[in-house]
Design a protein around this motif. Sequence first.
Motif, PDB file in Angstrom:
ATOM      1  N   ASN A   1       0.824  -1.212   0.000  1.00 51.46           N
ATOM      2  CA  ASN A   1       0.000   0.000   0.000  1.00 51.46           C
ATOM      3  C   ASN A   1       0.857   1.260   0.000  1.00 51.46           C
ATOM      4  OD1 ASN A   1      -2.351  -1.483  -0.014  1.00 51.46           O
ATOM      5  ND2 ASN A   1      -2.675  -1.342   2.193  1.00 51.46           N
ATOM      6  N   VAL A   2       1.923   1.273   0.774  1.00 47.95           N
ATOM      7  CA  VAL A   2       2.825   2.431   0.817  1.00 47.95           C
ATOM      8  C   VAL A   2       3.473   2.621  -0.550  1.00 47.95           C
ATOM      9  CG1 VAL A   2       5.002   3.287   1.781  1.00 47.95           C
ATOM     10  CG2 VAL A   2       3.248   2.349   3.301  1.00 47.95           C
ATOM     11  N   GLN A   3       3.924   1.537  -1.171  1.00 46.04           N
ATOM     12  CA  GLN A   3       4.561   1.637  -2.482  1.00 46.04           C
ATOM     13  C   GLN A   3       3.579   2.169  -3.528  1.00 46.04           C
ATOM     14  OE1 GLN A   3       6.004  -2.338  -3.090  1.00 46.04           O
ATOM     15  NE2 GLN A   3       7.879  -2.006  -1.897  1.00 46.04           N
ATOM     16  N   GLU A   4       2.345   1.681  -3.496  1.00 47.49           N
ATOM     17  CA  GLU A   4       1.340   2.140  -4.451  1.00 47.49           C
ATOM     18  C   GLU A   4       0.968   3.603  -4.196  1.00 47.49           C
ATOM     19  OE1 GLU A   4      -1.941  -0.625  -4.431  1.00 47.49           O
ATOM     20  OE2 GLU A   4      -0.694  -2.257  -5.205  1.00 47.49           O
ATOM     21  N   ALA A   5       0.910   3.995  -2.935  1.00 45.96           N
ATOM     22  CA  ALA A   5       0.593   5.398  -2.613  1.00 45.96           C
ATOM     23  C   ALA A   5       1.720   6.317  -3.074  1.00 45.96           C
ATOM     24  CB  ALA A   5       0.355   5.557  -1.118  1.00 45.96           C
ATOM     25  N   GLU A   6       2.963   5.879  -2.905  1.00 46.50           N
ATOM     26  CA  GLU A   6       4.100   6.686  -3.354  1.00 46.50           C
ATOM     27  C   GLU A   6       4.139   6.813  -4.873  1.00 46.50           C
ATOM     28  OE1 GLU A   6       7.435   4.720  -1.533  1.00 46.50           O
ATOM     29  OE2 GLU A   6       7.185   5.816   0.354  1.00 46.50           O
ATOM     30  N   ALA A   7       3.593   5.841  -5.579  1.00 50.20           N
ATOM     31  CA  ALA A   7       3.604   5.854  -7.042  1.00 50.20           C
ATOM     32  C   ALA A   7       2.505   6.748  -7.624  1.00 50.20           C
ATOM     33  CB  ALA A   7       3.458   4.431  -7.575  1.00 50.20           C
ATOM     34  N   LEU A   8       1.565   7.195  -6.806  1.00 50.53           N
ATOM     35  CA  LEU A   8       0.492   8.043  -7.310  1.00 50.53           C
ATOM     36  C   LEU A   8       1.049   9.379  -7.779  1.00 50.53           C
ATOM     37  CD1 LEU A   8      -2.245   7.450  -4.570  1.00 50.53           C
ATOM     38  CD2 LEU A   8      -2.225   6.566  -6.922  1.00 50.53           C
ATOM     39  N   GLN A   9       0.491   9.867  -8.879  1.00 49.25           N
ATOM     40  CA  GLN A   9       0.931  11.151  -9.412  1.00 49.25           C
ATOM     41  C   GLN A   9       0.331  12.282  -8.581  1.00 49.25           C
ATOM     42  OE1 GLN A   9      -0.121  11.365 -13.531  1.00 49.25           O
ATOM     43  NE2 GLN A   9       1.374   9.831 -14.150  1.00 49.25           N
ATOM     44  N   THR A  10       1.125  13.303  -8.362  1.00 45.68           N
ATOM     45  CA  THR A  10       0.629  14.452  -7.610  1.00 45.68           C
ATOM     46  C   THR A  10       0.453  15.663  -8.498  1.00 45.68           C
ATOM     47  OG1 THR A  10       2.903  15.014  -7.003  1.00 45.68           O
ATOM     48  CG2 THR A  10       1.645  13.706  -5.423  1.00 45.68           C
ATOM     49  N   ASP A  11       1.113  15.675  -9.617  1.00 49.44           N
ATOM     50  CA  ASP A  11       1.029  16.822 -10.531  1.00 49.44           C
ATOM     51  C   ASP A  11       0.189  16.419 -11.728  1.00 49.44           C
ATOM     52  OD1 ASP A  11       1.405  19.259 -11.666  1.00 49.44           O
ATOM     53  OD2 ASP A  11       3.451  18.851 -12.349  1.00 49.44           O
TER      54      ASP A  11
END
Length: 104
Positions: A91-101
Amino acid sequence: MADVEFKVSTEQLASTANELASTGSTISNLTAEMVNISTQLAPCSSETTQVFISKLNALEPSIQKINSMIQEHVNDIEQIINEYSQAETQNVQEAEALQTDIIS
């Protein structure tokens, strides 16, 4: 019926699993010690004592089964901890992979 939510950390679960395993071992060791002591007393004992020793010896398979069941629960708890930790890492890895821009 109200929903009840229990909150426990994986560290608390691991600690409890270790305590449970230790308790199971203690039960087995104490039972073995009792049987050993009673066996040492057997040659100089009465018929009543012989019956007691026989009954005590008959408990050993049940105690071993209880310890086995305790160890099975310990293994289940450890498996739950591992699966939860793996899911949390994913879950942490997938959350870190989410685009923010996403607007650019």
